[in-house]
Design an enzyme around this catalytic site. Sequence first.
Site, PDB file in Angstrom:
ATOM      1  N   ASN A 226       0.877  -1.178   0.000  1.00 43.84           N
ATOM      2  CA  ASN A 226       0.000   0.000   0.000  1.00 43.84           C
ATOM      3  C   ASN A 226       0.914   1.228   0.000  1.00 43.84           C
ATOM      4  OD1 ASN A 226      -1.789   2.069   0.499  1.00 43.84           O
ATOM      5  ND2 ASN A 226      -2.319   1.416   2.572  1.00 43.84           N
ATOM      6  N   TRP A 227       1.019   1.849  -1.161  1.00 41.48           N
ATOM      7  CA  TRP A 227       1.942   2.992  -1.278  1.00 41.48           C
ATOM      8  C   TRP A 227       1.407   4.238  -0.568  1.00 41.48           C
ATOM      9  CZ3 TRP A 227       3.777   3.017  -7.140  1.00 41.48           C
ATOM     10  CH2 TRP A 227       4.647   1.937  -7.337  1.00 41.48           C
ATOM     11  N   LYS A 228       0.130   4.205  -0.211  1.00 42.38           N
ATOM     12  CA  LYS A 228      -0.512   5.387   0.393  1.00 42.38           C
ATOM     13  C   LYS A 228      -0.305   6.599  -0.535  1.00 42.38           C
ATOM     14  CE  LYS A 228      -0.061   3.168   4.812  1.00 42.38           C
ATOM     15  NZ  LYS A 228      -0.019   3.235   6.265  1.00 42.38           N
TER      16      LYS A 228
ATOM     17  N   HIS B 154      -9.464   1.106   5.102  1.00 40.36           N
ATOM     18  CA  HIS B 154      -8.155   1.250   5.745  1.00 40.36           C
ATOM     19  C   HIS B 154      -8.320   2.188   6.946  1.00 40.36           C
ATOM     20  CE1 HIS B 154      -4.046   2.453   6.523  1.00 40.36           C
ATOM     21  NE2 HIS B 154      -3.679   1.350   5.898  1.00 40.36           N
TER      22      HIS B 154
ATOM     23  N   GLU C 102      -6.718   4.588   7.994  1.00 41.47           N
ATOM     24  CA  GLU C 102      -6.548   6.024   7.706  1.00 41.47           C
ATOM     25  C   GLU C 102      -7.810   6.601   7.066  1.00 41.47           C
ATOM     26  OE1 GLU C 102      -2.835   5.506   5.618  1.00 41.47           O
ATOM     27  OE2 GLU C 102      -1.960   4.855   7.528  1.00 41.47           O
TER      28      GLU C 102
ATOM     29  N   GLU D 247      -5.244  -4.925  10.567  1.00 41.20           N
ATOM     30  CA  GLU D 247      -4.165  -3.966  10.802  1.00 41.20           C
ATOM     31  C   GLU D 247      -4.432  -3.241  12.119  1.00 41.20           C
ATOM     32  OE1 GLU D 247      -2.155  -2.557   6.973  1.00 41.20           O
ATOM     33  OE2 GLU D 247      -4.072  -1.539   6.996  1.00 41.20           O
TER      34      GLU D 247
ATOM     35  N   GLY E 112       2.775   2.111  10.855  1.00 42.61           N
ATOM     36  CA  GLY E 112       3.773   3.177  10.734  1.00 42.61           C
ATOM     37  C   GLY E 112       4.492   3.511  12.033  1.00 42.61           C
TER      38      GLY E 112
ATOM     39  N   SER F  21       3.546  -2.286  10.290  1.00 47.09           N
ATOM     40  CA  SER F  21       5.000  -2.379  10.495  1.00 47.09           C
ATOM     41  C   SER F  21       5.575  -3.751  10.159  1.00 47.09           C
ATOM     42  CB  SER F  21       5.373  -1.990  11.935  1.00 47.09           C
ATOM     43  OG  SER F  21       5.022  -0.633  12.173  1.00 47.09           O
TER      44      SER F  21
ATOM     45  N   GLY G  48       5.080   1.157   4.623  1.00 46.98           N
ATOM     46  CA  GLY G  48       6.420   1.724   4.421  1.00 46.98           C
ATOM     47  C   GLY G  48       7.381   0.812   3.673  1.00 46.98           C
TER      48      GLY G  48
HETATM   49  P1  13P Z   1       3.184   0.250   7.660  1.00 42.69           P
HETATM   50  O1  13P Z   1       3.657  -1.050   7.068  1.00 42.69           O
HETATM   51  O2  13P Z   1       3.952   1.431   7.192  1.00 42.69           O
HETATM   52  O3  13P Z   1       3.073   0.161   9.151  1.00 42.69           O
HETATM   53  O4  13P Z   1       1.693   0.488   7.116  1.00 42.69           O
HETATM   54  C1  13P Z   1       0.778  -0.538   7.203  1.00 42.69           C
HETATM   55  C2  13P Z   1      -0.414  -0.152   6.418  1.00 42.69           C
HETATM   56  O5  13P Z   1      -1.127   0.759   6.771  1.00 42.69           O
HETATM   57  C3  13P Z   1      -0.686  -0.898   5.183  1.00 42.69           C
HETATM   58  O6  13P Z   1      -1.967  -0.649   4.709  1.00 42.69           O
END
Ligand code: 13P
Length: 248
Positions: free
Chosen positions: A9-11, A95, A97, A166, A172, A211, A233
């Site tokens: 997931n590149w966000k 997600h 976020e 998650e 993160g 993470s 990440g």
């Molecule tokens: P990280 O791997 O950066 O913690 O992010 C996880 C995430 O939100 C994947 O959708």
Amino acid sequence: MRQPLVIGNWKMNGSLVFTEELLHTLEARIDDKISCEMGICAPFVYIKFATELTKRSVIKIGAQNVSEFSAGAYTGEVSASMLKELGTHWVLIGHSERRSLFNEANTALVQKVLAAQSAGLTPVYCVGETEDDYKSGKTFNVIADQVGALLGSADVDLNNLVLAYEPVWAIGTGLTASPEEAQKVHAFIRALVKEKNIESADGVRILYGGSVKPDNAGSLFGQNDIDGGLIGGASLDADAFVSICQQA
Ligand code: 13P
């Protein structure tokens, strides 16, 4: 047998140049040490470019959000059929976020899952508890509520669905649920699906996210009900992402 799946997931990261370089590097590194299915969820604007770049590769491209509506006066929204037209395969829905920063709630998220499925996309429905929920022992209540909303809809196709657990406090932050702790939640999610349909519960892939890095991926993926990862990440770095995929 569930084929392991790893989705990056590149966000809201990247650029045209970044998309081209990272996808080329990933493609060049895919070898017989990788037997998992692979996906990359890119920002909307790079999806067409990404699907063209990966046309001959095993990487399937996804989106990070989709509208619950099919068409009309919804400024700024992107429909499931538009995504399908670009060659999109996966779409992340719910997600944390999106849930926390954009107030997306279960009812609309279930509509998004239905919209995605009817356009032929595979939704990746994300669930997870916040740090407060975790510390006050409410993890299973939160998960039951989020997964329950989805399972409460008779129209959801459980055979064209991926679930992702998650924990919000692990995203993160460098913190991860221990493999044993994550396994308990994954087994709980599978049991919830089983109450509705035994065969779908055996087949549905449940990814862990939060993470995930090359040094913890193996122990997480070694758990019975963890079928791969949703990687933030570490998916922005070819070496790290390839290593995680090799371990799945
Ligand atoms: P990280 O791997 O950066 O913690 O992010 C996880 C995430 O939100 C994947 O959708």
